[in-house]
Design an enzyme around this catalytic site. Structure first.
Site, short mmCIF file in Angstrom:
data_model
loop_
_atom_site.label_atom_id
_atom_site.label_comp_id
_atom_site.label_asym_id
_atom_site.label_seq_id
_atom_site.Cartn_x
_atom_site.Cartn_y
_atom_site.Cartn_z
CG PHE A 136 -8.05 12.51 -18.26
CD1 PHE A 136 -8.47 13.78 -18.65
CD2 PHE A 136 -7.07 11.87 -19.03
CE1 PHE A 136 -7.93 14.40 -19.78
CE2 PHE A 136 -6.54 12.48 -20.16
CZ PHE A 136 -6.97 13.75 -20.53
CD GLU A 140 -9.66 5.49 -28.30
OE1 GLU A 140 -9.37 4.96 -29.40
OE2 GLU A 140 -10.28 6.55 -28.17
CB ILE A 197 -11.15 4.67 -17.60
CG1 ILE A 197 -11.00 4.66 -19.13
CG2 ILE A 197 -11.42 6.09 -17.08
CD1 ILE A 197 -9.73 5.31 -19.65
NE ARG A 242 13.94 -12.67 11.13
CZ ARG A 242 13.37 -13.83 11.44
NH1 ARG A 242 12.34 -13.88 12.23
NH2 ARG A 242 13.84 -14.95 10.94
CD GLU A 248 -1.10 10.31 -14.71
OE1 GLU A 248 -0.50 11.39 -14.87
OE2 GLU A 248 -1.90 10.09 -13.82
#
Lengths: 385, 384, 261
Positions: free
Chosen positions: B123, B127, B157, B270, B365
């Site tokens: 998608f 830009e 992208i 540990r 997003e």
């Protein structure tokens, strides 16, 4: 111990733990649990006295202890001798005879079976018995059991024993306990079987309520008794007819496998080297020792990073997790990351010149020495054997 | 109120967890170090039906509810984030606009290929001048008879260099601002005028592909305009992001969970000062905080998915899930390195990879700041 | 071809603990799975089935239904759960009796596949015991199998290789997990599995003889379960390097870890 509910307990049934419940009027073998202890202490349960077994020193006929004498290609499996050693002990406790059951093409070791402790050998010879076949072996041994009525039958927990045992148990409707690592006679004269479950994280003690009491027992667990060539035993040839046409299976071929590739996870013995070896040349000693022991080669992260050996040999948190019968840690300090990958090994031997090395905290046997001197000494000691 | 998964959701979780542990996790470190694209893992996921999880059954998909999709995203993220983002860009971002806004003809043409995994999707919105400012798209689409001619470029992208199908956001009318956007379906391998630009060298998600796309007089048939109508692109893109936010939130949860599991293992192994690390109260407090925050973030994600499944508006819920999920991913991975000390900083352990992978969840997003704007806008009733 | 696969639901770990108070296994909170060898048997059945039908069967508590649904999701066609408190506490003998009764009710089959052994009990007994109960030929430890002209040809694993065994059908095979990589259920498969019916049969439904099933009919009984003792304090060997090397070899021989050369 067989128990029943007393009148002091008013409920219809009582939980005895391990999934066992007892209802009034019922008699059963009690599990070894706190529930049972409590109920006995509170007087809700009582033990049913049973008639005692034969006195010491009297050998009774019948009621024998049997060992299945597995052979492949005319060679008796080592586990059979281990089981005879253990079986001798059981038979002596019960004052009964120890017998071996050998099915083969031609007698391939009844003398040896006696030498390892058998009083009797039931020998069945037929060329059709050369290779193990489930249906023939099951039929012959079931018939023998029905005739002779042994009280205990033990098989090696091998690919043959674990194929044969269950088949026989189902046919004669008796109990079978798989892959035992402990066998003993309890105070009631019953076979007390100890076996691992959940991959060895849990042990269970199991008894059999029916006769014969049967087990398969793990190879390599019981101590091998010394051989006595002068022992005398009885040989009983059993005549059995097996018909190839009645068999439902056919063995087409038996193939011996070539040695498998490096497999640390499944190795029985691992010899592992660490920084204590100082350089790549010395690491070759590890490989020599491993070869001598039929072992795989392991390594700590430090030597893998140093390029002494490829990464697929690395044991530890960022390497492989292993659980061999024997782990020999040579010149490995035992950082937690390494221990995480090998601490569940059955027996751990650590060799390190630093007496405070962490590896000693989990070692069964510790040797405080310079690994570069100790390995040659160990190699020459092994070669002497 | 019910916090339990259904039996079927549990079966999906069990299957995908086992798959992730055996088929994905063991390759994550090498994929990160050598920048290996998870093509094998994606192929296997496709065989399980996962690449078509959001696609309706009649187009060959599994048509999973959003809770189940969220379960899958969490488990794959826990195992390998490069694989998760590759899968997410396909199943969530690319399939979503076609499933929800595509014409029947577009659905029939493209969804079966996307659902089966024959096509990998991407998608493309971002830009150089249009990141958070999504409206400022400069890629133009000009109608020419039965075709559109597209010019411009897209950056950052995900799957860009690997995709067989790309949904490209363009503007058909710059003056109309967000009302001028339109999304086109492109098949790069069959389209002239499409070329690949720079492949990015990233901080994290190094196994995933992130690349620039360049369009030069690229001709696209008008049938490829999603929904068939110009001017719908902004609405469609916002819907994609709303839905995708749940996935990013739970990606954060998956990373945090992976880091937390490493910590649990480590403190039990540990020793320092002759005591196992788990005996130290300072570490117990850290672990308790981590567990609580991971759970809170997880609940926000599944709440958003549940609200979406019920067909209600979920903009605020999704933004909260994304914002908090990414916060927790950063915080937990940072703490996890701290618990591991020097080992945590080294590439032999996966902690530093989790830390690098986590950062992007605060950015893509919609950055954390954008999520706050979205939440505030919802709270203050102005819409966004 | 009609295949029946017998499976068991087991805890997804062998790392179990015992409650020191009750002497019982702590099973709470441990996830359950299809036993690994049994999963390989399912995979083997899926590869062999051609145009046939696979029925998957288990005996267990109601939650064992989930294991059956997983098998359905992998591609099995039919599922049967033998579930009755009367089955509870069965040892391998009684378990084989109950499953045999269930299989007799199914009636028609060409092949029965079981896993070699379960990771909880590790007995490897139910397969052969079931074969005996149904009077079928058995091939255990099967690592490879093919069917040609109504005959089964199987490689049976041995300690140092394998043997090739041929038998007619019907027959019972126990499968080792090394035989194959079991497939994962697909999302579509899971869908189908949760729409399918899992039949539940009680002891009465399969005409099981109550004197041959359950805890009290079982010939073996567990007296006690316990955790194996932890490693004791290790021994630091003493003496010169030569003496220590000798001592070590003797101890390893004594423990039968290394044998004579």
């Amino acid at each position: 111990m067989r128990v029943k509910l007393t009148t002091a307990y008013s409920g219809p049934s009582l939980d005895l733990g391990l999934g066992v419940t007892i209802s009034s009027g019922e008699e059963l073998e009690a599990p070894d649990t706190t529930e049972v202890d409590n109920a006995l202490a509170q007087g809700f349960l009582e033990e049913i006295e049973e008639e005692k077994k034969a006195k010491k020193g009297e050998i009774t006929e019948g009621d024998e202890v049997w060992i299945f004498a597995e052979q492949r290609n005319g060679k008796i499996a080592r586990v059979v001798f281990e089981l005879l050693s253990k079986g001798r002990e059981l038979a002596d406790k019960l004052n009964v005879k120890l017998a071996a059951v050998l099915l083969c093409e031609k007698d391939c070791g009844s003398k040896e079976l006696v030498a390892y402790g058998a009083d009797k050998v039931y020998l069945v010879e037929d060329e059709k018995l050369k290779n193990y076949k489930t249906d023939f072996y099951t039929k012959i041994i079931c018939d023998l059991i029905k005739n002779e009525k042994p009280q205990i039958v033990v098989y090696g927990a091998t690919h043959i024993g674990r194929d044969l045992g269950p088949r026989i148990a189902q046919r004669i409707a008796t109990g079978l306990t798989a892959d035992c690592t402990g066998l003993d006679i309890d105070s009631d004269g019953l076979l007390l079987q100890t076996r691992p479950a959940f991959g060895g994280n849990i042990m269970a003690q199991i008894k059999c309520k029916t006769k014969p009491q049967m087990s398969t027992a793990r190879p390599g667990v019981f101590k091998l008794a010394s051989k006595d060539e002068k022992r005398k035993g009885e040989m009983i040839k059993a005549n059995v007819v097996v018909d190839e046409k009645s068999s439902l299976t056919k063995v087409l071929d038996i193939i011996k496998a070539a040695k498998k590739k490096v497999n640390l996870e499944e190795a029985k013995i691992i010899v592992s080297g660490g920084r204590g070896l100082c350089d790549k040349e010395n690491f070759r000693m590890i490989e020599e020792l491993a070869k001598l022991l039929g072992a795989e080669v392991g390594a700590s992260r430090a030597v893998v990073d140093a390029g002494w050996i490829p990464k697929d040999h690395q044991v530890g948190q960022t390497g492989k997790t292993v659980r061999p019968m024997l782990y020999l840690a040579c010149g490995i300090s035992g950082a937690i990351q390494h221990r995480a990958g090998m601490q569940n090994s059955e027996v751990i031997i650590a060799v390190n010149k630093d007496p405070n090395a962490m590896i000693f905290s989990i070692a069964d046997y510790g040797i405080v020495a310079d690994i570069k001197q100790f390995i040659p000494a160990l190699i020459s000691e092994l070669k002497k054997q | 109120m019910n916090f339990d998964f259904t039996k079927k959701q549990l079966a999906i979780k069990k299957m995908i967890k086992e798959f992730a542990d055996k088929e994905v996790k063991p390759y994550a470190a090498e994929a990160d170090q050598k920048e290996i694209f998870p093509a094998e893992q994606i192929k296997k996921l496709a065989k399980l039906g996962v690449m078509g999880m959001s696609v309706p059954r009649k187009y060959g998909g599994a048509e999973l509810d959003n809770v189940s999709q969220t379960i899958i995203m969490e488990e794959i993220s826990r195992a390998c984030n490069a694989t998760a983002v590759t899968m997410g860009a396909h199943a969530s971002l690319t399939c979503h606009p076609i499933v929800n806004f595509g014409t029947e003809e577009q659905k029939q043409r493209f969804l079966p290929k996307l659902a089966s995994g024959e096509y990998l999707g991407a998608f493309a919105l971002t830009e150089p001048a249009a990141g958070s400012d999504a409206v400022n798209v400069q890629t133009t689409a000009v109608r020419d008879g039965d075709e559109y001619i597209i010019n411009g470029s897209k950056i950052f992208i995900t799957n860009g260099g690997k995709a067989d199908l790309v949904c490209v956001v363009t503007t058909t009318d710059k003056a109309a601002k967000h009302k001028g956007l339109a999304i086109f379906i492109i098949e790069p391998k069959k389209t002239k005028g499409f070329s690949l630009g720079k492949k990015e060298d990233k901080l994290g998600l190094r196994g995933s592909n992130t690349q620039e796309l360049v369009f030069q007089d690229m001709k696209v048939p008008k049938e490829n305009l999603i929904g068939g109508v110009e001017g719908e692109g902004f609405k469609q893109a916002m819907s994609v992001f709303n839905s995708g936010r749940i996935g990013i939130g739970v990606q954060g949860v998956g990373i945090a969970q992976a880091a937390f599991e490493e910590c649990l293992k480590y403190v039990n192994e540990r020793e320092q000062f002759d005591r196992k690390l788990h005996k130290f109260q300072a570490l117990q407090f850290m672990l308790a905080d981590m567990a609580m925050k991971i759970d809170a973030a997880r609940l926000l994600c599944f709440r958003a998915a549940d609200v979406k499944d019920k067909g209600r508006k979920y903009v605020k819920e999704a933004a909260m899930a994304k914002l908090y999920g990414s916060d927790v991913a950063m915080e937990v991975t940072r703490q996890a390195i701290q618990i591991h000390g020097g080992y945590g900083y080294m590439k032999d352990y996966p902690l530093e990879r989790f830390y690098r992978d986590a950062k992007i969840t605060e950015i893509y997003e919609g950055t954390s700041e954008i999520q706050k704007l979205v939440i505030a806008a919802e709270l203050l009733g102005r819409g966004f | 071809m009609e295949i029946i696969v017998c499976i068991k639901q087991v805890p997804d770990t062998t790392d179990v603990k015992i409650d020191p108070k009750t002497g019982r296994l702590i099973r709470e909170g441990i996830p359950v799975i299809i036993n690994p060898d049994d999963k390989a048997a399912i995979e083997a059945a899926l590869q062999l089935k051609a145009n046939g039908k696979i029925t998957v069967l288990t005996m267990g508590p109601p939650q064992a239904e989930e294991a059956l649904r997983e098998a359905l999701a992998m591609g099995c066609d039919d599922a049967i759960l033998l579930c009755d408190f009367k089955f509870a506490g069965s040892d391998t003998w009684a378990t084989a009796n109950a499953i045999a009764a269930g299989i007799k009710k199914i009636g028609k089959y060409d092949l029965i596949l079981c896993g070699r052994q379960a990771i909880d009990g590790d007995t490897a007994q139910v397969g052969p015991q079931l074969a005996e109960s149904l009077n079928l030929p058995q091939i255990t430890y099967v690592q490879k199998v093919e069917i040609n002209g109504g005959k089964v040809k199987a490689e049976r694993e041995l300690e140092d290789g394998y043997e090739i065994i041929e038998t007619g059908m019907p027959a019972l095979l126990t499968i080792v997990k090394e035989m194959n990589e079991a497939r994962y259920p697909t999302l579509q498969g899971i869908d189908k599995a949760y729409e399918a019916e899992v039949k539940t049969w009680k002891a009465a439904d399969i005409g099981a003889d109550e004197n041959k099933i359950g805890l009290k009919a079982s010939p073996t009984m567990v007296k006690k379960v316990f955790s194996p003792s932890a490693k004791g304090q290790g021994l630091i060997l003493q003496g010169s390097i030569k003496e220590m090397a000798h001592d070590l070899v003797e101890r390893l021989k004594e423990r039968e870890i290394i044998q004579k050369f």
